[in-house]
Design a protein around this motif. Structure first.
Motif, PDB file in Angstrom:
ATOM      1  N   ASP A  78      16.848   1.232   3.428  1.00 11.95           N
ATOM      2  CA  ASP A  78      16.897   0.002   3.796  1.00 11.95           C
ATOM      3  C   ASP A  78      15.708  -0.906   4.267  1.00 11.95           C
ATOM      4  O   ASP A  78      15.844  -2.076   4.571  1.00 11.95           O
ATOM      5  CB  ASP A  78      17.992  -0.537   4.823  1.00 11.95           C
ATOM      6  N   HIS A  79      14.539  -0.155   4.300  1.00 13.94           N
ATOM      7  CA  HIS A  79      13.377  -0.700   4.553  1.00 13.94           C
ATOM      8  C   HIS A  79      12.549  -1.495   3.465  1.00 13.94           C
ATOM      9  O   HIS A  79      12.836  -1.451   2.402  1.00 13.94           O
ATOM     10  CB  HIS A  79      12.423   0.391   5.169  1.00 13.94           C
ATOM     11  N   ARG A  95       0.809  -0.961  -0.111  1.00 16.14           N
ATOM     12  CA  ARG A  95       0.081   0.062  -0.196  1.00 16.14           C
ATOM     13  C   ARG A  95       0.912   1.183   0.228  1.00 16.14           C
ATOM     14  O   ARG A  95       2.237   1.306   0.195  1.00 16.14           O
ATOM     15  CB  ARG A  95      -0.909   0.056   1.162  1.00 16.14           C
ATOM     16  N   THR A  96       0.377   2.348  -0.163  1.00 18.61           N
ATOM     17  CA  THR A  96       1.148   3.655  -0.549  1.00 18.61           C
ATOM     18  C   THR A  96       0.758   4.648   0.795  1.00 18.61           C
ATOM     19  O   THR A  96      -0.776   4.669   0.663  1.00 18.61           O
ATOM     20  CB  THR A  96       0.897   4.081  -1.907  1.00 18.61           C
ATOM     21  N   ALA A  97       1.652   5.529   1.202  1.00 20.98           N
ATOM     22  CA  ALA A  97       1.071   6.357   2.218  1.00 20.98           C
ATOM     23  C   ALA A  97       1.879   7.891   1.734  1.00 20.98           C
ATOM     24  O   ALA A  97       3.209   7.809   1.394  1.00 20.98           O
ATOM     25  CB  ALA A  97       1.357   6.138   3.596  1.00 20.98           C
ATOM     26  N   ALA A 103       6.776  -1.561   7.737  1.00 22.57           N
ATOM     27  CA  ALA A 103       5.544  -2.330   7.738  1.00 22.57           C
ATOM     28  C   ALA A 103       5.348  -2.652   6.223  1.00 22.57           C
ATOM     29  O   ALA A 103       4.404  -3.360   5.877  1.00 22.57           O
ATOM     30  CB  ALA A 103       4.320  -1.910   8.038  1.00 22.57           C
ATOM     31  N   GLY A 104       6.183  -2.317   5.284  1.00 19.55           N
ATOM     32  CA  GLY A 104       6.064  -2.723   3.673  1.00 19.55           C
ATOM     33  C   GLY A 104       5.273  -1.815   3.299  1.00 19.55           C
ATOM     34  O   GLY A 104       4.834  -1.813   1.826  1.00 19.55           O
ATOM     35  N   VAL A 105       4.984  -0.399   3.403  1.00 14.51           N
ATOM     36  CA  VAL A 105       4.144   0.462   2.873  1.00 14.51           C
ATOM     37  C   VAL A 105       5.009   1.605   2.061  1.00 14.51           C
ATOM     38  O   VAL A 105       5.799   1.825   2.588  1.00 14.51           O
ATOM     39  CB  VAL A 105       3.193   1.542   3.900  1.00 14.51           C
ATOM     40  N   ASN A 106       4.874   1.649   1.023  1.00 10.11           N
ATOM     41  CA  ASN A 106       5.470   2.540   0.080  1.00 10.11           C
ATOM     42  C   ASN A 106       5.137   4.028   0.618  1.00 10.11           C
ATOM     43  O   ASN A 106       3.972   4.407   0.937  1.00 10.11           O
ATOM     44  CB  ASN A 106       5.184   2.474  -1.248  1.00 10.11           C
TER      45      ASN A 106
END
Length: 259
Positions: free
Chosen positions: A53-54, A8-10, A30-33
């Motif tokens: 690095d996330h 998902r994107t924020a 948490a893998g959110v762009n």
């Protein structure tokens, strides 16, 4: 166990420093762009490099939330880079100090322009994209100062933060049919660059006023914002969550001395 938000994107406004950077880091982990916006390009570049690095894409865009055209450009950029927009963290804010008798019209307008109008403008700009997402989330960074407490020198700041919550309650009703939730996090005293600039004595006094015995971290606010972004929080809207280590609970300093 919460449903993964990976992919998902924020957008995080004011995301290059302090609480905004903390929110960006928690979401990226948490893998959110994340698209980070701020007014200083050097700060943006530093944050983007530090978060590289996330397990998500973190990028930046110089923008001013007081300009509706800039807010539209931010949303368009997020959609172009990531194919859509799911979450808006309206975090950009300033907190200049000024006693009531000394405040100029420009002082008042500047705080309201960034803290209140900037919140409205970025949400307005994102409405179509959040609706298309099908699970849009708006998370405001308000404060305990204004909605709940007061502090000398911050009457204009407190007013701007209370205004965010007034906006929140009606906007949440309007957005609910679009499957968009809107909630707010109200931080207490959080360890940020701005707080450090207030001096060690101030920080010690603030920590002493918190039942938890310490200042909060930016990750504490990021984690609260992340909760509101989850699928599991889909039935929560128009609400505010105080994250302050219990700061607003004692009725007097004497209450803490009894611990």
């Amino acid at each position: 166990m919460f449903t993964s938000l990976q992919g998902r994107t924020a957008i995080v406004t004011g995301g290059s420093k302090g609480i905004g950077r903390g929110i960006a880091e928690v979401f990226a982990a948490a893998g959110v762009n994340v698209l980070v916006t701020a007014r200083n390009q050097d700060d943006i570049d530093t944050t983007v490099a530090d978060l590289a690095d996330h397990p998500a894409q973190v990028s930046g865009l110089r923008a001013d939330v007081t300009d509706p055209a800039d807010c539209r450009r931010v949303v368009e950029t997020a959609v172009e880079r990531h194919g859509g927009l799911d979450i808006v963290c309206a975090n950009a804010g300033i907190f200049p100090s000024g006693r009531l008798e000394d405040l100029t019209p420009a002082d008042i307008e500047n705080v309201l322009a960034v803290n209140f109008k900037g919140t409205v403008f970025i949400v307005q700009a994102a409405l179509a994209a959040l609706t298309a997402s099908g699970h849009g989330r708006v998370i405001l960074t308000s404060s305990i100062t204004g909605p709940i407490t007061g502090y000398p020198g911050w009457s204009h700041y407190g007013a701007s933060k209370a205004a965010q919550l007034g906006f929140l309650r009606t906007a949440a009703i309007e957005l609910a049919p679009k499957k968009i939730t809107m909630n707010a996090v109200l931080p207490g005293n959080i360890m940020t660059e701005g707080l450090v600039e207030m001096g060690q004595d101030y920080m010690d006094q603030m920590a002493a006023a918190v039942p938890a015995g310490c200042l909060g971290s930016v990750a504490d606010i990021g984690n609260a914002a992340l909760f509101f972004a989850t699928d599991e929080a889909a039935y929560i809207t128009g609400q505010s969550l105080v994250v302050d280590g219990g700061q607003i609970l004692p009725e007097s300093h004497q209450a803490l001395s009894e611990l």
